[in-house]
Design an enzyme around this catalytic site. Structure first.
Site, short mmCIF file in Angstrom:
data_model
loop_
_atom_site.label_atom_id
_atom_site.label_comp_id
_atom_site.label_asym_id
_atom_site.label_seq_id
_atom_site.Cartn_x
_atom_site.Cartn_y
_atom_site.Cartn_z
N ASN A 62 0.84 -1.21 0.00
CA ASN A 62 0.00 0.00 0.00
C ASN A 62 0.87 1.25 0.00
O ASN A 62 1.92 1.31 0.63
CB ASN A 62 -1.01 -0.01 1.16
N GLU A 64 0.40 5.27 0.58
CA GLU A 64 -0.52 6.30 1.06
C GLU A 64 -0.06 7.70 0.63
O GLU A 64 1.04 7.89 0.12
CB GLU A 64 -0.64 6.20 2.58
N ASN A 65 -0.96 8.66 0.85
CA ASN A 65 -0.69 10.04 0.45
C ASN A 65 -1.36 10.97 1.46
O ASN A 65 -2.42 10.63 2.00
CB ASN A 65 -1.27 10.28 -0.96
N GLU A 75 -2.97 -4.34 -3.27
CA GLU A 75 -3.43 -5.22 -4.35
C GLU A 75 -3.48 -4.48 -5.69
O GLU A 75 -3.01 -4.97 -6.71
CB GLU A 75 -4.84 -5.75 -4.03
N CYS A 115 -10.61 -3.37 -4.67
CA CYS A 115 -9.57 -4.30 -5.11
C CYS A 115 -10.20 -5.58 -5.67
O CYS A 115 -9.71 -6.13 -6.67
CB CYS A 115 -8.62 -4.63 -3.95
N1 THU Z 1 -5.41 -1.42 2.27
C1 THU Z 1 -4.86 -2.23 1.33
O1 THU Z 1 -3.69 -2.08 0.96
N2 THU Z 1 -5.62 -3.23 0.82
C2 THU Z 1 -6.94 -3.44 1.13
O2 THU Z 1 -7.59 -4.29 0.53
C3 THU Z 1 -7.59 -2.65 2.19
C4 THU Z 1 -6.76 -1.55 2.77
C5 THU Z 1 -4.62 -0.30 2.80
C6 THU Z 1 -5.09 1.06 2.37
C7 THU Z 1 -4.52 1.93 3.46
O3 THU Z 1 -3.20 2.29 3.09
C8 THU Z 1 -4.47 1.03 4.67
O4 THU Z 1 -4.64 -0.30 4.20
C9 THU Z 1 -5.53 1.32 5.71
O5 THU Z 1 -6.80 1.32 5.14
#
Ligand code: THU
Length: 162
Positions: A62, A64-65, A75, A115
């Protein structure tokens, strides 16, 4: 009115040692992918490893920003990278795991709806189901064969194609 029931199924494993070699290796790769997670806002790291036909493995995490919705799940980071680099790639299986900085993740973390919709698009494109492993480090692993079991009411509209 008619009540309709949908049945979905998945396999549950009590630990990583119960998996086949192929599945276990992929789960460990997903764990490795946690290292590249950029999650300074949620402190919730997600890693994925996607195995392509021909055995190539693509990792994702993941990202983030500070403008929160601009971030992307692990995913979709990996899936879109595959689509962009190799549009004819066939995805055989993928593993997903998560680790939180401030609490213990005690259950497999299942993918968000967005996803799942993207995974379903890959299945449609490649006309082959994808196996998905949700790996809780030190705990249960859920294995699902095909995205329909995760998103039975996936969005489909064939008239939007072609
Ligand atoms: N996140 C994922 O990477 N995959 C998912 O299917 C659900 C959530 C991440 C997004 C965010 O960076 C963090 O988890 C918290 O929601």
């Amino acid at each position: 009115m008619e009540q309709k029931i949908i049945t979905i199924s998945y396999e549950s494993f009590s630990g990583i040692d119960m998996l086949s070699d192929v599945d276990r290796q992929l789960c460990l790769k997903a764990e490795e992918a946690l290292n590249t997670s950029y999650a300074p806002y949620s402190h919730f790291r997600v890693g994925t490893a996607i195995q392509l036909k021909g055995d190539q493995i693509v990792l994702g995490s993941n990202q983030e920003n500070v403008a929160y919705p601009s971030g992307l799940c692990a995913e979709r980071v990996a899936l879109f990278a595959i689509g962009a680099a190799n549009p004819s790639a066939v995805i055989e299986r993928m593993a997903i795991t998560a680790k939180a900085d401030h609490f213990q993740v005690e259950q497999p973390v299942t993918s968000c709806g967005a996803c799942l919709q993207v995974m379903a698009e890959f299945e449609k494109k490649q006309q082959q189901e994808i196996e998905v492993l949700f790996y809780c480090i030190g705990g249960e692993i859920m294995k699902v064969r095909g995205i329909r079991s995760l998103l039975p009411f996936v969005f489909v509209e064939s008239r939007l194609e072609g």
